[in-house]
Design a protein around this motif. Structure first.
Motif, mmCIF file in Angstrom:
data_model
loop_
_atom_site.group_PDB
_atom_site.id
_atom_site.type_symbol
_atom_site.label_atom_id
_atom_site.label_comp_id
_atom_site.label_asym_id
_atom_site.label_seq_id
_atom_site.Cartn_x
_atom_site.Cartn_y
_atom_site.Cartn_z
ATOM 1 N N TRP A 15 -9.854 4.740 7.403
ATOM 2 C CA TRP A 15 -10.312 6.085 7.078
ATOM 3 C C TRP A 15 -10.957 6.855 8.224
ATOM 4 O O TRP A 15 -10.772 8.078 8.323
ATOM 5 N N GLU A 31 -0.065 10.381 1.738
ATOM 6 C CA GLU A 31 -1.337 10.653 1.067
ATOM 7 C C GLU A 31 -1.443 9.839 -0.212
ATOM 8 O O GLU A 31 -2.510 9.309 -0.552
ATOM 9 N N TYR A 34 -2.912 6.327 -0.316
ATOM 10 C CA TYR A 34 -4.352 6.125 -0.258
ATOM 11 C C TYR A 34 -4.916 5.725 -1.618
ATOM 12 O O TYR A 34 -6.052 5.279 -1.716
ATOM 13 N N THR A 37 -6.647 8.623 -8.212
ATOM 14 C CA THR A 37 -7.845 8.396 -9.026
ATOM 15 C C THR A 37 -7.753 9.111 -10.367
ATOM 16 O O THR A 37 -8.761 9.264 -11.048
ATOM 17 N N TYR A 243 -15.046 12.295 3.955
ATOM 18 C CA TYR A 243 -14.238 11.469 3.049
ATOM 19 C C TYR A 243 -14.232 12.071 1.647
ATOM 20 O O TYR A 243 -13.187 12.192 1.006
ATOM 21 N N ARG A 246 -12.122 15.208 1.674
ATOM 22 C CA ARG A 246 -10.690 14.907 1.824
ATOM 23 C C ARG A 246 -10.089 14.388 0.519
ATOM 24 O O ARG A 246 -8.955 14.704 0.165
ATOM 25 N N ARG A 247 -10.855 13.631 -0.221
ATOM 26 C CA ARG A 247 -10.364 13.043 -1.467
ATOM 27 C C ARG A 247 -10.556 13.962 -2.669
ATOM 28 O O ARG A 247 -10.153 13.627 -3.777
ATOM 29 N N TYR A 249 -13.320 14.671 -4.217
ATOM 30 C CA TYR A 249 -14.275 14.123 -5.158
ATOM 31 C C TYR A 249 -15.425 15.116 -5.353
ATOM 32 O O TYR A 249 -15.608 16.034 -4.555
#
Length: 289
Positions: A15, A31, A34, A37, A243, A246-247, A249
């Motif tokens: 990462w 992508e 990864y 979710t 992070y 990017r995700r 969240y």
């Protein structure tokens, strides 16, 4: 467990390089590697685990989790605790996560309470907590159909554990309503562990739903990823913020709780354990204001 320097983290996690590269040139397929979710992503994983348990009905919940861990990772793996990085083997990582889970409820349970764990997956955490607190009951809920089925398969014969359908996005949390109809408010503790992460924002969940129950439970305990606690003055903190962004969240859990009507945040403890060192779990506790 041995210390790991931040400079060495790229040797144990892809990462840092991904974040510094900014994703330039990566395809949607790359992508996707990864790991998703969404509910459907988890439900697919739970379906595979359910198949294993149905084929091997004597499988215990800890054995199942260990098999899943070793399938996903090879030792050593990077983790974090209180902002420091370490290398551990896969089993030790699970032990440290279990210790943090049990400790998060240590001050909330005297015996006789019911813990309602929202977004519990297939219920591994319920099994760990039931062993640690033998005088309490544990009710978990999750939106993934196969997660609920797997939890019932593993814990269906246990009096103090049950797993039911639940979705944070519902206007009413029927699972919690059912427990509150049976128990006094002083005997109910609301709990989450890593289940709010995938929501891009939790503001509406907190403001419109959680607050309706704030004065009807003894306490809320969240072992979650808390973006606001990541420092903007350290490289590790900046990587953790990047992070989360990017995700996609959520980045507003602590802020949402701090301004929520009827909720008083009593403590926020940073990085109690990071099974992913760029996405550690922190502990937030609140009471009715």
């Amino acid at each position: 467990m041995r210390e790991l320097s931040l400079d060495d983290l790229p040797n144990h996690s892809p990462w840092p390089a991904r974040l510094l590269d900014g994703g330039n040139g990566e395809t949607d397929e790359q992508e996707a590697e990864y790991g998703g979710t969404g509910v459907s992503d988890y439900d697919e994983v739970y379906a595979n685990l359910l198949g294993l348990v149905e084929a091997n009905p004597e499988t215990e919940f800890r054995e199942l989790q260990r098999s899943a861990n070793h399938y996903a990772e090879e030792s050593p793996v990077a983790i974090s605790r209180a902002g420091d990085l370490f290398l551990v083997d896969v089993d030790e990582k699970q032990e440290l996560q279990d210790e943090a889970l049990v400790a998060s409820l240590a001050g909330a349970l005297d015996g006789g309470e019911t813990v309602v764990s929202l977004g519990c997956g297939w219920g591994y955490e319920l099994g760990v907590l039931a062993e640690a607190y033998p005088n309490c009951e544990f009710v978990g809920g999750d939106p993934a159909e196969n997660g609920v089925a797997l939890g019932r398969e593993l814990f269906g014969d246990r009096d103090r554990i049950r797993v039911e359908p639940f979705d944070f996005r519902d206007d009413e949390w029927d699972l919690l309503e059912d427990v509150l109809a049976e128990r006094d408010a002083d005997d109910v503790v609301l709990f989450t562990q890593g289940s709010l992460t995938a929501l891009p924002s939790v503001r509406d969940v907190v403001r419109e739903t959680l607050t309706k129950y704030a004065d009807r439970v003894r306490e809320g305990v969240h072992l979650e990823h808390v973006y606001e606690l990541h420092s903007e003055e350290s490289l590790l903190g900046l990587l953790r913020r990047a992070y989360t962004e990017r995700r996609n969240y959520n980045d507003d859990l602590l802020a949402s709780l701090q301004v929520a009507e009827g909720v008083e945040v009593t403590s926020a403890t940073y990085d109690v354990v990071g099974g992913n060192p760029l996405h550690p779990l922190s502990e937030i506790r609140w009471e009715s204001a």
